[in-house]
Structures are given as C-alpha cells and as structure tokens.
Design a protein around this motif. Structure first.
Motif, mmCIF file in Angstrom:
data_model
loop_
_atom_site.group_PDB
_atom_site.id
_atom_site.type_symbol
_atom_site.label_atom_id
_atom_site.label_comp_id
_atom_site.label_asym_id
_atom_site.label_seq_id
_atom_site.Cartn_x
_atom_site.Cartn_y
_atom_site.Cartn_z
ATOM 1 N N GLY A 297 143.159 95.868 145.044
ATOM 2 C CA GLY A 297 143.331 94.519 144.833
ATOM 3 C C GLY A 297 144.385 93.940 145.755
ATOM 4 N N TRP A 298 145.170 94.750 146.112
ATOM 5 C CA TRP A 298 146.134 94.348 147.296
ATOM 6 C C TRP A 298 145.578 93.971 148.643
ATOM 7 C CZ3 TRP A 298 151.379 93.205 146.051
ATOM 8 C CH2 TRP A 298 151.764 93.602 144.992
ATOM 9 N N ASP A 299 144.529 94.620 148.944
ATOM 10 C CA ASP A 299 144.037 94.631 150.361
ATOM 11 C C ASP A 299 143.856 93.042 150.824
ATOM 12 O OD1 ASP A 299 144.055 97.185 150.817
ATOM 13 O OD2 ASP A 299 142.030 97.502 150.167
ATOM 14 N N PRO A 300 143.338 92.139 150.022
ATOM 15 C CA PRO A 300 143.231 90.798 150.537
ATOM 16 C C PRO A 300 144.375 90.180 150.732
ATOM 17 C CG PRO A 300 141.764 91.054 148.343
ATOM 18 C CD PRO A 300 142.620 92.369 148.747
ATOM 19 N N LEU A 301 145.321 90.343 150.005
ATOM 20 C CA LEU A 301 146.736 89.831 150.166
ATOM 21 C C LEU A 301 147.474 90.362 151.430
ATOM 22 C CD1 LEU A 301 148.320 90.188 146.632
ATOM 23 C CD2 LEU A 301 147.475 87.941 147.894
ATOM 24 N N LEU A 302 147.108 91.480 151.757
ATOM 25 C CA LEU A 302 147.767 92.283 152.953
ATOM 26 C C LEU A 302 147.131 91.862 154.185
ATOM 27 C CD1 LEU A 302 148.225 95.863 151.659
ATOM 28 C CD2 LEU A 302 150.119 94.309 152.486
ATOM 29 N N LYS A 349 149.282 81.834 145.104
ATOM 30 C CA LYS A 349 149.089 80.599 144.160
ATOM 31 C C LYS A 349 147.967 80.411 143.449
ATOM 32 C CE LYS A 349 147.351 77.083 147.104
ATOM 33 N NZ LYS A 349 147.474 77.081 148.389
ATOM 34 N N ASN A 350 146.945 81.167 143.886
ATOM 35 C CA ASN A 350 145.565 81.134 143.149
ATOM 36 C C ASN A 350 145.420 82.137 142.191
ATOM 37 O OD1 ASN A 350 144.913 78.722 144.284
ATOM 38 N ND2 ASN A 350 143.995 79.731 146.003
ATOM 39 N N TYR A 351 146.340 83.240 142.116
ATOM 40 C CA TYR A 351 146.340 84.346 141.363
ATOM 41 C C TYR A 351 147.008 83.884 140.058
ATOM 42 C CZ TYR A 351 145.022 87.850 144.967
ATOM 43 O OH TYR A 351 144.444 88.448 145.782
#
Ligand SMILES: Cc1ncc(C[n+]2csc(CCOP(=O)(O)OP(=O)(O)O)c2C)c(N)n1
Ligand SMILES: [Mg+2]
Length: 888
Positions: A297-302, A349-351
């Motif tokens: 789940g962290w991959d797109p944020l990173l 912000k979209n989470y």
C-alpha cells in the motif's frame, strides 16, 4: 582555510557529476564502483576518511519493481492463515478460562502469522527419504501458531489443543513451548530461552558445512532458519556469534527477525529504530540484510515522493511513535505522521482515515514477505537476515493490538472475540463465538485444506517434525582401552593426559574415528591437545591460506578443510552450540556424531548452563569434559578459575551422567560405557566427566570394579591391618590420593583400620538412592529394596569421611542412606592462588584433615579415647584457629 567560491564549487560539482554519469553510461555500475573506491583511496592520502553509511534508507530492500509475482493462491492462503490465527488465539483463551493463570501468548504469533505462513506454504522443506529438510528454530512463545497449523493439517487433534499447557492431563496435552523432549516426534529444537536459538542456529549452519567439508554429508541446499524476536536480539548470545556466520559465509543460514517493535514490557527501542540498528550490526558482520518495512500500500505513495520527504519522515519517527500509530487510528496518523510536512498532507489528501490506518507494515504483506524470503534463499556468499516490521498483537484490536500490555493478554471478552471473528472472517456464528470453539472445516473436499496439504507435499512433508532413523554404532572393543586398564606402571600422568590419549585413539579408530568431533574453546594447549592438531587437523572451511609459524614443528597449527577439530576460539557458548549441533546429528543428519567438548570446567559450567539445559531438552549426546577441574588441584590460578562447584550444579540436569574419576582405568570404563549407552543402545543421556592436571601413578584396574565405577562407588583399598574397618574413607578425583594417604596415617599412627572407597559419581549414587526410596514409598506392602549404597555398606562400620575437591553438599547428598555418620570435607568458599599443598591445607581436604575428621567421628561414637583428636591436631600440625575458608 582554503577559500570557497560557491560558483566555482557548483561548476566543479557539475563537472564531476557529469563525468560520473558518463562513466556509468560507458562502463556500467561495476566501473562506477571501482572508480569511487579509487577516489576514496586517493582521499585517504590527504587524511580524509569517509565511512560508507552504516544503514540504508528506512525502506524495503527490495523495491516495488523488483518484487516478484506471488506464486500462491492469496485468497486461500489468507483464509488458512485466518483460521490458524483464530485457533492459536482460542487455544490460549480457552486454557486460561479453564485454568486462570495457566498462561500462554497470543500477540507474538499474531504478529508473526504472515511471516510464518508464507514460509510454511512456500519455503520450509521437510525431511523425507530424499532429503534432510530445513532446520527451523521457531520463536518459542509463538508455539500456539504452530500447533494451530498442525491441527488444520490433521496432525494434532482438537483434544490436543484443548489441553494446551496441561501436559499432565491424564490424556496428555501440549507443552507451552518447543521442547523436543516433550514432543519428540514434533519439535526439532528447543528455543524458548531467548538468545539461545540465534547462537545455536549459527553453529548448526556451520556444523552442516563441517559435515559436508569432511565428506560425511553430500553438499545440499538445506537451510537453517531462525525465527526470532526483536527484543530477543538484546541477549548477548543473539548477536555474539553473528560475525562467525559472516566470516564463514554461511549462505545456508537465514534469520527472520520479527520486528514488532515491542518486547514484554514495552517498546524495544522507543526512542530509536531497531531495524536500522540491527541493519548496521548485521551489515558490519558481513550479512545480507533484507528489510521488509512497508506493505504494498505504501508503494504508490513512495513512487510519488519525488523529493524524498516521505522517506525522511519515515526515518525521523522513532519506533515508539510507530507503535502509537498502530493504536491511534487514521486521523491521528494523518495529523501526526503526514501532518509534519504540508507536502505529505497533500500526498494523502485523497486517502480516507480508514485507508491510512490500513497502510500495512511489510511483515503483514505476503507479497513483500515472499520477495524477501525468496531473495534470502537464493542469496549466495553470506548469511541473510530478514528484518520484518510488524505489529504486535495484530488483529487483536482493543484487546491488545500494539498495546504495551499485549504480550500478557490471555483473555478476550465476548465483544473482542466477535471483533476478531469478524475481522478475519471466521465462519462461526455470533451465538457460538463466546464458546471460542476451534475451527476446522469438516468437508473432505474443502479447497483450503486441500491447498494446505498440496503446498506441504510440494515441500516434502510437514514441519516441524523430528525423526530419528540412524543405525546404532558398535562400541569400540576393549582392546582400544586396554592400555588404560593396565595403569601407567611407574610413570606419573594426569587424567587430562589420559583423556587426550584416549581421544586420539578414538579419533584414529577405523570404525568410529570419523564420527568423533573434538571441540575446544582455545584451551587445547592447556589440556595438551595440540598433539591432535597435526594428525587430525583443525577444521577450516577454506583450509590454511598462510604458512603456520610452527610449520617445522611436529605439532604445528594445522588448519584443514576436512579437519575434525572444532577450535572455536574463546566462546564457551559457541562451543556448546557446536556440541548441541553435533550431539543432535543423529536426528538432524542421521549420523552418530560423537562430540567431545573439552573446556575449562568452571568457565564452561557457569557460562553455559542454560545451553546444557537445552542440550538435555533436545536429547543431545556426547561428552562434556570439564578440564583442569578441582578447586585445590588447579594450582596457581585461584578465585575465578578454580572449580569446586560444577559437579554440584550438574546434579540438577536430569539426563546428564556426571563422573569425577581418579584413575585412567576409571576414565576408560566411563567413556566406553558412555559410547555404548549413547551410540549403541541409543539411550537419551549425555556425559560430564572431569579431568585433572595433577600427575601421579595410575594403578592397574583391580578385578571386579567395573560395575562399581559406573554405579558411582567401589572399594579401592581395604584396610591393611587385616581387621574389619572402623572407618570408611570416601575419596574422589585427585583427592582419592589424599584419602589413601589418610588411610596410611590412621593405620600406622593410630592403628585404626580404614577402608578406602573411590567415589566416581555422587550423582549416580544419589539418583539410585532416591529412586529406591521412592519405590519403597509407593510400594509399602512389598519387601523394601536396598539402594546400591545400602547394599555396599550393609556390613561396614558406622563412621564415614568423604573428601572431594568440590563443595561439601556433593557428598552430603547421600548422607542419609549411609548406615552411620558422614563427615564431609570439601572446598566451600572462593578459590585461592597457591600450591596444591597449601590449598588442601587451606580448604581442609588433605590427608591430615581427613585423618582428624575420622578420629573425631570415632571419638564421638566412643570408639576411641576422646583425647586422641586433640592430640592429633598437634601431631598433624593443624591450626585450629584458622579462618573458615567457606566464609571468606
Ligand atoms: C532468556 C529469557 N528471558 C526472558 C524470557 C521471557 N520472555 C518471553 S517472551 C519475552 C519478550 C519477547 O520479546 P521479543 O523478543 O521482541 O518477541 P515478541 O514477542 O515481541 O515477538 C520475554 C521477556 C525468556 N523466554 N527467555
Ligand atoms: Mg518484539
């Protein structure tokens, strides 16, 4: 100070970076590496030392793009894992409902479930007819998870689970932790005393290589896995041997450290980061470190974190705060974690808050865990450690997830059970949840259960599982020991020398020589073992890359790939771990390896008792040889070195046979019997034998003493006065010689007939006495049996004096079964540095004090004139006012 012109600096930087980019384009990464190394070396000339960073960024070692596709069926695995979670939890809850205080742990397995299930489904190979299988050290207090899986596999019944921690239940139950002794077909190795698995695993992996290099095993890709806690890493043994694993390039070894950031009381490193700290330490020791910190789940944020602010935030937040995030919910994570930098708030912000809360830690994401384990298994050239971040008590919610109390949580109320049930989708109706029933689908064709079996079949069978299928060894014939039965004639030797001579004969023996494993923690020269170096070689996985300084000498320091001696350096714990690896090879390798571990008796004893206990648990075989033992026999060394307690301390280890021999033939009888019992009869015992460094003549073996030597006592020398003995003198080890001298004194000076008994083992005598007494207590209607001690002294006098080089409690253990009064002389108190003579006077164990004790006892019984003892004090020049050595 040189001037710096910012413009010039920027220009220079640009040129250098451009050059670097060119080199990379034309020469690739290897060329860049070699260029940077050259630059570092050049800078060194100007006194500029640049150390590479000791840890990598707080990110997964394997990037999102390098993560392989998951080979398993995720949904099925998820359901299986959920059922195991439920059963592991309910078995503890139910045990504690039934018997409040019976204990057990829920939260450790809850955090480790994904790590273990990925390995159960895809990595851990079982022992079967074709291969030996992996050796796995399971984190002890997560045992409910292993039981719960074995229940789904049909290897344990609901009844077994029901009786978790109630082993004495009439129908049997499951032990709290992994104990091979208590489940000999199931648990392979004992683990729950924290810190022991890591060191045992390292030496086990090294021992596997040793067997391959010695040609006793074919090379294989068998792995040793150690599943550990992050708190556990604070035990000195946990990290104490990791450099050996790095140095030996043990790529057959994988540590998985479950970094749930908590131990029992609270955070492991509340104010710092345990994963980064461990990375530094393991990297320095030459390990391949694989970090699994963040879930997918962290991959797109990173991916979106172009300026590295998210990584910066991940790095600056201490573990204690991450623990808080596990508890505090999405809104708090947004405010506290992302809120530090406006750009990060923007990033999420979209989470929704719920989505933020569900951003997983790496150790709970099967995809990331699989990638890490695959990389570890495939890695060549060094051991691997997987550092996986998890949440302690994962899934327990209010009942303990991430809470400081979670380690102790053993009871869940109805609401908490309902929540757990729903979170993991366990098919149990609301009305039944309160009963906390175990769950196992009943349908034969259930696809999850079929999948579970299928995956295990691919991996060769079920784990954990312990099987013993080794052929018994034949005990060497009496011929090998003949020279020791004969005695040394008029040569003076010490039992240490006798032991080393016997060891060299055993090593040279055609039948069993190759199975003998001498182990020594840098004391070979102390014991005169250097004679073994040249002939049998010191094991080194790379041979000898240098010319030994003593090459010309007969006894040169001879390192060899197929050397049989494990020269461990100064590590009693490491040597003991080698002993356990060798001593359990009959089960793990189907090889009757015979370790002889020679150590400084006091250091070995006091440092490694916990490992000795573990050896007893996993039914390790072999000989522990306590060298230069005896508090007055070890002259010169003193307080920290002089052992007067090991025999007493080992009284507590149930299956350890303990002997304190005085003569070569006694030692020979004991060692031969040990080989017979452990390797021919395959009995579950191991041996502790002390050897001393005092030189004296070794007498030939008298007739008919073999049985007595093994049972612990025999009459060595009857009175020379041709009269029934008035006193029985009991001596052990080197102090037996003092006892014989006391017999002479008593007989020549006081005309008192005395018999001398050699006591080879107080432990054997004590165990026989207590077993006999117990039998008589439980069978009151039968004719009472007599212990061996009572039979031996049935017709003897009523005065007994026992002298040993150990504390007085040792002989006193048998006092109540003697038909008279026992005076015990021993070496209570801290040791001193001096000559043997001075020490024996100081500790009151020499022939003079033995004589005085005997006279006193006889006077007290009215058998001699009451003035004789006082006269003897003068005659024997004993200082009655000297201080009591036991108290100073
Ligand atoms: C030598 C030793 N000391 C203490 C204990 C008691 N104990 C059992 S688990 C535990 C905490 C373990 O923490 P950690 O290693 O982080 O494992 P976790 O449960 O968090 O996975 C303690 C102190 C033990 N089993 N062994
Ligand atoms: Mg922990």
């Amino acid at each position: 100070m040189p001037d710096t012109d910012p413009k010039l600096e920027a220009l220079e930087n640009g040129e250098w970076l451009q050059s670097l980019a060119d080199v990379h384009r034309t020469g690739g990464p290897e060329r860049v590496k070699s260029l940077l190394e050259k630059l570092l070396l050049a800078a060194n000339k100007y006194g500029i030392v640049i150390r590479p960073p000791s840890s990598t960024p707080y990110l997964n070692t394997i990037s999102a793009e390098d993560t392989p596709p998951y080979p398993g069926r995720r949904e099925l695995e998820h359901r299986i894992k959920s059922w195991i979670r439920w059963n592991a939890m309910t078995m503890v809850v139910r045990a504690n409902r039934e018997l409040s205080g019976i204990g057990g742990h829920i939260s450790t397995y809850a955090s480790a479930a994904t790590l273990w299930e990925v390995a159960f489904n895809h990595f851990w190979r079982a022992k079967n007819d074709e291969r030996d299988g992996d050796i796995i050290y399971f984190q002890g207090h997560a045992a409910p998870g292993v039981y719960a899986r074995a229940y789904l596999e049909g290897r344990l019944s609901p009844f077994d689970l029901e009786n978790f921690r109630q082993e004495l239940h009439p129908d049997g139950g499951l032990p709290s932790y992994p104990h091979p002794r208590l489940m000999p077909n199931f648990w392979q190795l004992p683990t729950v005393s924290m810190g022991l698995s890591p060191i045992m695993a390292i030496y086990q992996a090294r021992f596997n290589r040793y067997l391959e290099n010695r040609g006793l095993k074919k090379p294989s890709d068998r792995k040793v896995w150690a599943l550990l806690g992050d708190g556990e890493m604070d035990e000195p043994e946990s990290l104490g041997a990791i450099s050996l694993a790095g140095r030996e390039k043990l790529d057959n070894l994988i540590f998985v450290i479950n970094c749930n950031l908590q131990r029992l009381d609270g955070p492991v490193r509340g104010n710092a980061k345990i994963i980064q700290e461990l990375e530094t330490v393991f990297t320095g020791a030459g390990w391949n470190v694989i970090k699994v910190i963040w879930g997918s789940g962290w991959d797109p944020l990173l991916e979106k974190d172009k300026d590295g602010l998210l990584v910066k935030r991940m790095e600056e937040v201490p573990d204690g705060q991450f623990q808080k995030y596990a508890v505090a919910g999405g809104a708090f994570i947004r405010k506290d974690f992302f809120g530090k930098y406006p750009q990060l708030l923007e990033l999420v912000k979209n989470y929704s808050d719920e989505q933020l809360e569900k951003l997983q830690r790496g150790g709970h994401d099967p995809v990331k865990v699989y990638a890490a384990f695959k990389a570890a298994v495939e890695h060549k050239g060094s051991p691997s450690v997987v550092l996986a971040q998890t949440i302690k008590g994962y899934g327990l919610g209010e009942a303990g997830e991430g809470r400081n109390i979670t380690h102790q949580q053993k009871k869940l109320n109805e609401d908490e059970l309902l929540e757990f049930r729903s979170r993991f989708g366990i098919p149990i109706a609301d009305g039944e949840v309160q009963e906390a029933p175990f769950y196992r689908p009943l349908a034969e064709d259930n696809k999850e259960i079929q999948y579970l079996h299928q995956q295990r079949q691919k991996l060769g069978g079920y784990v954990p599982s312990r099987t013993v299928n080794v052929e018994p060894l034949q005990t060497p014939s009496q011929d090998l020991f003949e020279e020791f039965y004969k005695g040394s004639e008029d040569r003076k030797v010490a039992t240490t020398m006798v032991m080393v001579r016997m060891l060299s004969k055993l090593l040279a023996d055609k039948q069993i020589g190759k199975f003998i494993v001498p182990i020594v923690p840098d004391e070979a020269r102390t014991f005169g073992m250097e004679s073994l170096f040249r002939q049998f070689g010191i094991y080194s996985s790379i041979g000898q890359l240098y010319e030994p300084v003593d090459k010309e000498s007969l006894l040169f320091y001879n390192e060899k790939i197929d050397g049989s001696i494990l020269e461990e350096g100064i590590t009693e714990a490491g040597s003991m771990s080698s002993f356990i690896a060798a001593g359990t090879a009959y089960a793990t390798h189907s090889l009757n390896m015979i370790p002889f571990y020679l150590f400084y008796s006091i250091f070995g004893c006091q440092r490694m008792l916990d490992l000795i206990w573990a050896a007893g648990d996993c039914m390790a075989k072999g000989f522990l040889i306590g060298g230069i033992s005896g508090r007055t026999t070890l002259a010169g060394e003193g307080l920290q070195h002089a052992d007067g307690q090991s025999h007493h301390i080992y009284m507590s280890v149930p299956n350890l046979k303990c002997y304190d021999p005085a003569y070569a033939y006694e030692l020979a009888v004991i060692i031969r019997e040990g080989l017979y019992r452990m390797y021919e009869k395959q009995e579950d015992v191991f041996y502790y034998v002390t050897m001393m460094n005092e030189f004296y003549e070794m007498p030939p073996m008298p007739d008919g003493v073999r049985e007595g030597i093994l049972k612990g006592l025999y009459r060595f020398k009857a009175s020379t006065l041709n009269k029934p003995a008035q006193v029985n003198l009991l001596g052990s080890g080197t102090i037996l010689n003092q006892t014989i001298a006391a017999q002479q004194l008593l007989e020549s000076k006081y005309q008192i007939p005395a018999d001398v008994y050699s006591v080879t083992s107080y432990k054997e005598l004590y165990e026989n006495c207590t077993a006999t007494e117990r039998h008589n207590m439980l069978h009151p209607a039968e004719e009472p049996k007599l212990s061996y001690l009572q039979q031996t002294f049935a017709e003897s006098g009523t005065v007994f004096v026992a002298a040993t080089d150990y504390i007085k409690t040792l002989p006193l253990t048998i006092a109540k079964w003697l038909p008279g009064k026992l005076i015990a002389l021993g070496t209570d108190g801290f040791g001193r540095s001096d000559t043997r003579e001075a020490l024996r006077d100081y500790f009151e164990v020499d022939s003079r004090h033995i004589t005085l004790a005997a006279l006193n006892a006889l006077a007290a019984e009215g058998k001699i004139d009451s003035k004789i003892p006082a006269k003897a004090i003068e005659d024997l020049e004993i200082d009655p006012d000297k201080q009591n050595p036991a108290l100073i």
